[in-house]
Design a protein around this motif. Structure first.
Motif, short mmCIF file in Angstrom:
data_model
loop_
_atom_site.label_atom_id
_atom_site.label_comp_id
_atom_site.label_asym_id
_atom_site.label_seq_id
_atom_site.Cartn_x
_atom_site.Cartn_y
_atom_site.Cartn_z
N GLU A 133 0.73 -1.06 -0.10
CA GLU A 133 -0.08 0.09 -0.20
C GLU A 133 1.15 1.23 0.04
O GLU A 133 0.73 2.18 -0.48
N ILE A 134 1.88 1.15 0.67
CA ILE A 134 2.95 2.40 0.68
C ILE A 134 3.49 2.37 -0.55
O ILE A 134 3.58 3.60 -1.21
N ALA A 135 3.74 1.43 -1.38
CA ALA A 135 4.18 1.27 -2.45
C ALA A 135 3.49 2.06 -3.70
O ALA A 135 3.89 2.77 -4.38
N ARG A 136 2.25 1.72 -3.48
CA ARG A 136 1.12 2.06 -4.45
C ARG A 136 0.95 3.51 -4.21
O ARG A 136 0.84 4.41 -5.25
N ARG A 137 0.87 4.07 -3.06
CA ARG A 137 0.64 5.44 -2.61
C ARG A 137 1.80 6.28 -3.27
O ARG A 137 1.60 7.31 -3.51
N ALA A 138 3.00 5.77 -3.25
CA ALA A 138 4.33 6.34 -3.52
C ALA A 138 4.37 6.42 -5.19
O ALA A 138 5.17 7.10 -5.72
N GLY A 139 3.72 5.63 -5.83
CA GLY A 139 3.70 5.48 -7.26
C GLY A 139 4.98 4.39 -7.78
O GLY A 139 5.26 4.96 -8.70
N VAL A 140 5.26 3.67 -6.92
CA VAL A 140 6.23 2.67 -7.30
C VAL A 140 5.89 1.37 -7.24
O VAL A 140 5.09 0.93 -6.60
N GLY A 141 6.86 0.47 -7.69
CA GLY A 141 6.74 -0.79 -7.48
C GLY A 141 7.17 -1.56 -6.27
O GLY A 141 8.03 -0.71 -5.70
#
Length: 216
Positions: A36-44
């Motif tokens: 979820e953190i990766a998704r929010r950051a826009g990274v894989g």
């Protein structure tokens, strides 16, 4: 693409991950899924793990970021405000925007308090806050029986969401309206710091050493 460009892109990704982690931990708690953190950051997910081996390392860097940004706000307030007590007011209200009230209890059990980077960040933050308070005290507008520890306890407690009003669950629960009360309560607290004092405080001023002993 040059190596310099790659390093710049990697730095931006790292900063986005840390910022997203701060936001999601406030909203959902420190156990928020890393994807979820990766998704929010826009990274894989692979990019997140390339920068941070595990949750503990990510929390460590979130803590460093919060401390650095809070120190930045204290230093900027002191440098840019002509009125020393107004600099203190500005810092207190700005520090709330770093979500210290919500993040401190979440992160305190997940970091190594003796890590050299954390000790350096803490020293800078302490010096910055002490400078703001010293200037306000020297101006004659800050009561003399207040220490940095008193300020930090009040700031953390007043900005901490009440039970049931805190971080949202992943199902979307919780209340998002608490923030509108925080600045009102901080203003009341700040008015109580003005000299001359209208009452005598019980006990002694809380120092940063007192707070450190409580963390042991």
């Amino acid at each position: 693409m040059t190596a310099t460009r790659l390093r710049a892109d990697a730095l931006r990704n790292r900063e986005r991950i840390i910022a997203a982690a701060r936001e999601t931990m406030v909203e959902f708690g420190d156990e928020v899924p890393l994807d979820e953190i990766a998704r929010r950051a826009g990274v894989g997910n692979a990019t997140l793990y390339r920068h941070f081996a595990d949750r503990r390392e990510l929390i460590h860097h979130v803590t460093l970021s919060v401390m650095a940004r809070t120190a930045d706000r204290a230093e900027s307030a002191l440098a840019e405000e002509s009125d020393a007590f107004q600099a203190l007011r500005r810092f207190v209200h700005d520090a709330v925007e770093e979500r210290v009230g919500a993040l401190c209890p979440l992160l305190s059990d997940s970091i190594d308090l003796s890590h050299p980077d954390l000790l350096a960040a803490r020293a800078r933050l302490e010096a910055a806050i002490e400078a703001v308070m010293r200037a306000a005290r020297d101006s004659g507008r800050l009561r003399t029986d207040i220490a940095v520890g008193d300020l930090m306890v009040a700031l953390t407690q007043l900005a901490r969401p009440l039970p049931g009003w805190g971080h949202r669950s992943t199902s979307g629960g919780g209340c998002s309206g608490f923030d509108r009360f925080v600045h009102r309560h901080l203003q009341l607290f700040l008015d109580g710091l003005l000299a001359p004092a209208r009452s005598e405080l019980p006990g002694t001023a809380a120092t940063l050493e007192d707070l450190k002993r409580c963390q042991v």
